[in-house]
Write a protein that holds these residues in place. Structure first.
Motif, PDB file in Angstrom:
ATOM      1  N   GLY A  34       0.771  -0.851  -0.425  1.00 23.03           N
ATOM      2  CA  GLY A  34       0.241   0.155   0.251  1.00 23.03           C
ATOM      3  C   GLY A  34       0.461   1.252   0.260  1.00 23.03           C
ATOM      4  N   GLU A  35       0.502   2.402  -0.068  1.00 21.27           N
ATOM      5  CA  GLU A  35       0.841   3.521   0.212  1.00 21.27           C
ATOM      6  C   GLU A  35       0.021   4.782   1.238  1.00 21.27           C
ATOM      7  OE1 GLU A  35       1.373   4.352  -4.407  1.00 21.27           O
ATOM      8  OE2 GLU A  35      -0.041   5.160  -4.195  1.00 21.27           O
ATOM      9  N   ILE A  36       0.870   5.583   1.213  1.00 23.05           N
ATOM     10  CA  ILE A  36       0.041   6.987   2.204  1.00 23.05           C
ATOM     11  C   ILE A  36       0.888   8.218   0.990  1.00 23.05           C
ATOM     12  CG2 ILE A  36      -0.156   8.303   4.944  1.00 23.05           C
ATOM     13  CD1 ILE A  36       1.184   5.834   5.848  1.00 23.05           C
ATOM     14  N   GLY A  42      -5.524  15.936   4.262  1.00 22.92           N
ATOM     15  CA  GLY A  42      -5.271  14.675   5.007  1.00 22.92           C
ATOM     16  C   GLY A  42      -4.775  13.565   4.901  1.00 22.92           C
ATOM     17  N   ASN A  43      -4.046  12.321   5.262  1.00 20.51           N
ATOM     18  CA  ASN A  43      -3.375  11.040   4.957  1.00 20.51           C
ATOM     19  C   ASN A  43      -4.190  10.555   3.769  1.00 20.51           C
ATOM     20  OD1 ASN A  43      -0.812  12.353   5.782  1.00 20.51           O
ATOM     21  ND2 ASN A  43      -0.972  11.081   7.343  1.00 20.51           N
ATOM     22  N   MET A  44      -4.100   9.684   2.869  1.00 19.55           N
ATOM     23  CA  MET A  44      -5.508   9.252   1.582  1.00 19.55           C
ATOM     24  C   MET A  44      -4.293   7.610   2.202  1.00 19.55           C
ATOM     25  SD  MET A  44      -7.024  11.270  -1.359  1.00 19.55           S
ATOM     26  CE  MET A  44      -6.387  10.638  -2.558  1.00 19.55           C
ATOM     27  N   TYR A  45      -4.779   6.960   2.109  1.00 19.37           N
ATOM     28  CA  TYR A  45      -4.586   5.824   2.453  1.00 19.37           C
ATOM     29  C   TYR A  45      -4.548   4.413   1.212  1.00 19.37           C
ATOM     30  CZ  TYR A  45      -3.254   6.631   6.980  1.00 19.37           C
ATOM     31  OH  TYR A  45      -2.729   7.206   8.068  1.00 19.37           O
ATOM     32  N   GLU A  46      -4.101   3.913   0.644  1.00 21.33           N
ATOM     33  CA  GLU A  46      -4.286   3.787  -0.727  1.00 21.33           C
ATOM     34  C   GLU A  46      -3.777   1.647  -0.206  1.00 21.33           C
ATOM     35  OE1 GLU A  46      -3.740   5.330  -4.397  1.00 21.33           O
ATOM     36  OE2 GLU A  46      -4.682   6.723  -3.546  1.00 21.33           O
ATOM     37  N   MET A  47      -4.749   0.419  -0.365  1.00 24.79           N
ATOM     38  CA  MET A  47      -3.729  -0.734   0.532  1.00 24.79           C
ATOM     39  C   MET A  47      -3.732  -1.326  -0.919  1.00 24.79           C
ATOM     40  SD  MET A  47      -2.757   0.175   2.701  1.00 24.79           S
ATOM     41  CE  MET A  47      -1.868  -1.282   3.769  1.00 24.79           C
ATOM     42  N   SER A  48      -2.987  -2.721  -1.207  1.00 20.35           N
ATOM     43  CA  SER A  48      -2.860  -3.135  -2.336  1.00 20.35           C
ATOM     44  C   SER A  48      -4.359  -4.051  -1.915  1.00 20.35           C
ATOM     45  CB  SER A  48      -2.009  -4.364  -2.696  1.00 20.35           C
ATOM     46  OG  SER A  48      -1.068  -3.447  -2.920  1.00 20.35           O
ATOM     47  N   GLU A  49      -4.964  -5.107  -2.811  1.00 24.70           N
ATOM     48  CA  GLU A  49      -6.205  -6.017  -3.045  1.00 24.70           C
ATOM     49  C   GLU A  49      -5.956  -6.961  -1.626  1.00 24.70           C
ATOM     50  OE1 GLU A  49      -8.720  -9.052  -5.044  1.00 24.70           O
ATOM     51  OE2 GLU A  49      -7.741  -7.960  -6.234  1.00 24.70           O
ATOM     52  N   ASP A  54      -6.568   0.378   8.601  1.00 22.07           N
ATOM     53  CA  ASP A  54      -7.990   0.621   9.958  1.00 22.07           C
ATOM     54  C   ASP A  54      -7.428   0.792  11.532  1.00 22.07           C
ATOM     55  OD1 ASP A  54     -10.725   0.515  10.495  1.00 22.07           O
ATOM     56  OD2 ASP A  54     -10.413  -1.405  11.531  1.00 22.07           O
ATOM     57  N   HIS A  55      -8.447   2.191  11.645  1.00 20.44           N
ATOM     58  CA  HIS A  55      -7.473   2.521  13.185  1.00 20.44           C
ATOM     59  C   HIS A  55      -6.366   2.422  13.613  1.00 20.44           C
ATOM     60  CE1 HIS A  55     -11.961   1.091  13.312  1.00 20.44           C
ATOM     61  NE2 HIS A  55     -11.840   2.113  14.314  1.00 20.44           N
ATOM     62  N   ASN A  56      -5.557   2.731  12.635  1.00 17.49           N
ATOM     63  CA  ASN A  56      -4.069   2.859  12.632  1.00 17.49           C
ATOM     64  C   ASN A  56      -3.472   1.745  12.556  1.00 17.49           C
ATOM     65  OD1 ASN A  56      -3.916   5.519  12.052  1.00 17.49           O
ATOM     66  ND2 ASN A  56      -4.237   5.992  15.122  1.00 17.49           N
ATOM     67  N   LYS A  57      -4.289   0.802  12.133  1.00 17.37           N
ATOM     68  CA  LYS A  57      -3.384  -0.869  12.164  1.00 17.37           C
ATOM     69  C   LYS A  57      -3.592  -1.141  10.364  1.00 17.37           C
ATOM     70  CE  LYS A  57      -3.732  -1.727  16.584  1.00 17.37           C
ATOM     71  NZ  LYS A  57      -2.958  -3.124  17.754  1.00 17.37           N
ATOM     72  N   VAL A  58      -2.416  -2.143  10.096  1.00 18.76           N
ATOM     73  CA  VAL A  58      -2.066  -2.557   8.441  1.00 18.76           C
ATOM     74  C   VAL A  58      -2.886  -4.168   8.858  1.00 18.76           C
ATOM     75  CG1 VAL A  58      -1.481  -3.171   6.396  1.00 18.76           C
ATOM     76  CG2 VAL A  58      -1.201  -1.315   7.832  1.00 18.76           C
TER      77      VAL A  58
END
Length: 81
Positions: A34-36, A42-49, A54-58
């Protein structure tokens, strides 16, 4: 496999971040997960499939232990599959 059949596992402690090209790329075992993207809003979180932030955890979605993969063919009784 349906996401509802998968187990949500916290992998936050295994994630490494590298600042590259104006964004923070997230890696687990050298694989990008993923990437931030940092913006003024604010920060946008884009995660791989298969991954979720969620709630500051991966989290990674995995098959529960002991769950067998279904066969890709039907009637596999000849021993070749």
């Amino acid at each position: 496999m349906d996401k509802q059949q998968l187990q949500k596992v916290d992998i936050t402690g295994k994630v490494e971040g590298k600042f590259e090209h104006g964004k923070m790329n997230l890696y687990v075992d050298k694989a990008k997960v993923g990437e931030i993207v940092m913006t003024n809003q604010g920060n946008m979180y884009e995660m791989s499939e298969g991954f979720e932030f969620d709630h500051n955890k991966v989290f990674r979605y995995e098959k529960p232990a002991g769950q067998k993969e279904k066969s890709y063919v039907e009637g596999c009784d000849m021993g070749w599959c």
